[in-house]
Design a protein around this motif. Structure first.
Motif, PDB file in Angstrom:
ATOM      1  N   ARG A  51      37.747  23.275  62.476  1.00 13.68           N
ATOM      2  CA  ARG A  51      37.323  22.599  63.706  1.00 13.68           C
ATOM      3  C   ARG A  51      38.479  22.442  64.688  1.00 13.68           C
ATOM      4  NH1 ARG A  51      32.822  20.890  60.534  1.00 13.68           N
ATOM      5  NH2 ARG A  51      33.855  19.412  59.146  1.00 13.68           N
ATOM      6  N   LEU A  52      39.692  22.222  64.173  1.00 13.32           N
ATOM      7  CA  LEU A  52      40.859  22.189  65.062  1.00 13.32           C
ATOM      8  C   LEU A  52      41.082  23.563  65.691  1.00 13.32           C
ATOM      9  CD1 LEU A  52      43.455  20.031  63.076  1.00 13.32           C
ATOM     10  CD2 LEU A  52      42.126  19.368  65.099  1.00 13.32           C
ATOM     11  N   ALA A  53      40.898  24.617  64.899  1.00 11.48           N
ATOM     12  CA  ALA A  53      41.049  25.970  65.444  1.00 11.48           C
ATOM     13  C   ALA A  53      39.986  26.242  66.508  1.00 11.48           C
ATOM     14  CB  ALA A  53      40.968  26.997  64.317  1.00 11.48           C
ATOM     15  N   PRO A  60      33.439  22.722  70.743  1.00  9.33           N
ATOM     16  CA  PRO A  60      33.266  21.387  70.157  1.00  9.33           C
ATOM     17  C   PRO A  60      33.182  21.477  68.638  1.00  9.33           C
ATOM     18  CG  PRO A  60      31.180  22.195  70.972  1.00  9.33           C
ATOM     19  CD  PRO A  60      32.207  23.221  71.382  1.00  9.33           C
ATOM     20  N   PRO A  61      33.376  20.349  67.950  1.00  9.54           N
ATOM     21  CA  PRO A  61      33.226  20.356  66.491  1.00  9.54           C
ATOM     22  C   PRO A  61      31.766  20.559  66.095  1.00  9.54           C
ATOM     23  CG  PRO A  61      33.596  18.123  67.300  1.00  9.54           C
ATOM     24  CD  PRO A  61      33.794  19.035  68.473  1.00  9.54           C
ATOM     25  N   VAL A  62      31.540  21.436  65.159  1.00  7.07           N
ATOM     26  CA  VAL A  62      30.185  21.731  64.699  1.00  7.07           C
ATOM     27  C   VAL A  62      30.205  21.854  63.176  1.00  7.07           C
ATOM     28  CG1 VAL A  62      29.463  22.916  66.807  1.00  7.07           C
ATOM     29  CG2 VAL A  62      30.565  24.223  64.971  1.00  7.07           C
ATOM     30  N   PRO A  63      29.060  21.661  62.533  1.00  7.73           N
ATOM     31  CA  PRO A  63      28.992  21.892  61.085  1.00  7.73           C
ATOM     32  C   PRO A  63      29.281  23.364  60.779  1.00  7.73           C
ATOM     33  CG  PRO A  63      27.076  20.663  61.844  1.00  7.73           C
ATOM     34  CD  PRO A  63      27.786  21.151  63.073  1.00  7.73           C
ATOM     35  N   LEU A  64      29.948  23.598  59.650  1.00  2.61           N
ATOM     36  CA  LEU A  64      30.290  24.960  59.238  1.00  2.61           C
ATOM     37  C   LEU A  64      29.865  25.153  57.779  1.00  2.61           C
ATOM     38  CD1 LEU A  64      33.859  25.027  60.822  1.00  2.61           C
ATOM     39  CD2 LEU A  64      31.833  26.238  61.694  1.00  2.61           C
ATOM     40  N   PRO A  65      28.567  25.144  57.524  1.00  6.02           N
ATOM     41  CA  PRO A  65      28.100  25.320  56.153  1.00  6.02           C
ATOM     42  C   PRO A  65      28.237  26.778  55.720  1.00  6.02           C
ATOM     43  CG  PRO A  65      26.239  25.267  57.632  1.00  6.02           C
ATOM     44  CD  PRO A  65      27.460  24.998  58.482  1.00  6.02           C
ATOM     45  N   TRP A  74      29.700  30.647  61.431  1.00  2.50           N
ATOM     46  CA  TRP A  74      30.457  30.309  62.632  1.00  2.50           C
ATOM     47  C   TRP A  74      29.515  30.169  63.819  1.00  2.50           C
ATOM     48  CZ3 TRP A  74      35.199  28.824  61.683  1.00  2.50           C
ATOM     49  CH2 TRP A  74      35.836  29.300  60.529  1.00  2.50           C
ATOM     50  N   PRO A  75      29.905  29.403  64.842  1.00  5.91           N
ATOM     51  CA  PRO A  75      29.059  29.291  66.042  1.00  5.91           C
ATOM     52  C   PRO A  75      28.888  30.653  66.716  1.00  5.91           C
ATOM     53  CG  PRO A  75      30.873  27.698  66.091  1.00  5.91           C
ATOM     54  CD  PRO A  75      31.142  28.620  64.949  1.00  5.91           C
ATOM     55  N   ASP A  76      27.822  30.785  67.473  1.00  7.29           N
ATOM     56  CA  ASP A  76      27.607  32.020  68.234  1.00  7.29           C
ATOM     57  C   ASP A  76      28.829  32.300  69.100  1.00  7.29           C
ATOM     58  OD1 ASP A  76      25.123  32.282  67.142  1.00  7.29           O
ATOM     59  OD2 ASP A  76      24.039  31.507  68.892  1.00  7.29           O
ATOM     60  N   GLY A  77      29.232  33.561  69.127  1.00  7.09           N
ATOM     61  CA  GLY A  77      30.359  33.955  69.963  1.00  7.09           C
ATOM     62  C   GLY A  77      31.707  33.807  69.304  1.00  7.09           C
ATOM     63  N   VAL A  78      31.727  33.384  68.018  1.00  4.91           N
ATOM     64  CA  VAL A  78      32.992  33.155  67.305  1.00  4.91           C
ATOM     65  C   VAL A  78      32.970  33.918  65.995  1.00  4.91           C
ATOM     66  CG1 VAL A  78      34.436  31.427  66.131  1.00  4.91           C
ATOM     67  CG2 VAL A  78      33.374  30.890  68.335  1.00  4.91           C
ATOM     68  N   VAL A  79      34.095  34.525  65.638  1.00  4.65           N
ATOM     69  CA  VAL A  79      34.290  35.062  64.297  1.00  4.65           C
ATOM     70  C   VAL A  79      35.449  34.317  63.663  1.00  4.65           C
ATOM     71  CG1 VAL A  79      33.367  37.342  64.848  1.00  4.65           C
ATOM     72  CG2 VAL A  79      35.816  36.917  65.120  1.00  4.65           C
ATOM     73  N   GLY A  80      35.470  34.259  62.356  1.00  6.68           N
ATOM     74  CA  GLY A  80      36.544  33.510  61.721  1.00  6.68           C
ATOM     75  C   GLY A  80      36.588  33.708  60.228  1.00  6.68           C
TER      76      GLY A  80
END
Length: 237
Positions: A51-53, A60-65, A74-80
């Motif tokens: 979430r810091l990354a 914004p901070p979001v759940p990452l199950p 990951w949220p739409d538009g993000v890879v990680g």
């Protein structure tokens, strides 16, 4: 430490011990509800890093199950990618999908693999190359780093292909006296789409980097979007 092996358009956050008070968001708690306390702290701390990354990307901070295969959603538009290992090291790396197609990071305790494990991890050619690296004088546990590099490759490969790889499906070649390694997917099975061809990684070749320090070995594989037109890849943790 891990920022040293990632390009500047990837945002990474790491900690070397679990974060006191790191909290889980709704949608995450159920995945560790029955886990031991140590596993819950690990799960929360690595998501704290993630979430810091994401905040570094202005997100914004979001759940990452985890999804059904265990890969983070990951949220739409993000890879990680996330990683954690014994000793308290936790890290996460994220990037916008306009810049990066896939990212995989892995960290392991920097110590030799247990006796007998290398045979299940390394292909014959890799074992021969590792023997040569032992004579370079570098204070590196090359067998552990090989394990780490293969995990990073898998974490960049899987989300794009949804095809699982075994350790012997990937061949790693470390460039002597540099922090670069070359990876080649050599499995005979289908690699997504049609036999022998992954939709995102036609050549099956990837490049990664590695670092050791603070008792940790870490490896990273990043596939930039602008470099991937005819390329290939995987991600998880």
């Amino acid at each position: 430490m891990i920022e040293r092996i990632l390009p500047p358009y990837v945002v990474a956050v790491e900690v070397f011990a679990d974060v006191p008070g790191a909290r889980l968001l709704p949608g995450e708690r159920s995945f560790v509800a029955d886990a031991a306390e140590g596993r819950r702290r690990e799960f929360a701390s690595v998501r704290h890093c993630a979430r810091l990354a994401l905040a570094g990307l202005g997100r914004p901070p979001v759940p990452l199950p985890p999804d059904a295969d265990g890969a983070p959603r990951w949220p739409d538009g993000v890879v990680g990618s996330m990683t954690h290992c014994r000793g308290g090291y936790r890290a996460a790396a994220v990037a916008p999908d306009t810049a990066v197609r896939a990212v995989g990071v892995d960290a392991e305790p920097h110590r030799p693999l247990r006796e007998g494990v290398l045979a299940s991890v390394a292909r014959p050619g890799e074992r021969a190359r590792l023997a040569g690296l032992e004579h370079t004088g570098a204070a590196v546990c090359w067998d552990r780093l090989l394990f780490c590099a293969k995990e990073a490759v898998y974490k960049a490969w899987f989300p794009l292909t949804r095809v699982r790889l075994g350790f012997h499906d990937v061949d790693i070649d470390f460039e002597a006296r540099t922090d670069v390694f070359r990876a080649r997917v050599v499995g005979d099975g289908p690699v997504g789409g049609e036999p022998g061809h992954a939709p995102s990684f036609r050549s099956g070749r990837l490049t990664g980097r590695w670092v050791v320090g603070h008792g940790v070995a870490a490896a990273a594989v990043v596939l930039p979007s602008f470099d991937i037109g005819a390329g290939r890849g995987k991600v998880s943790s």
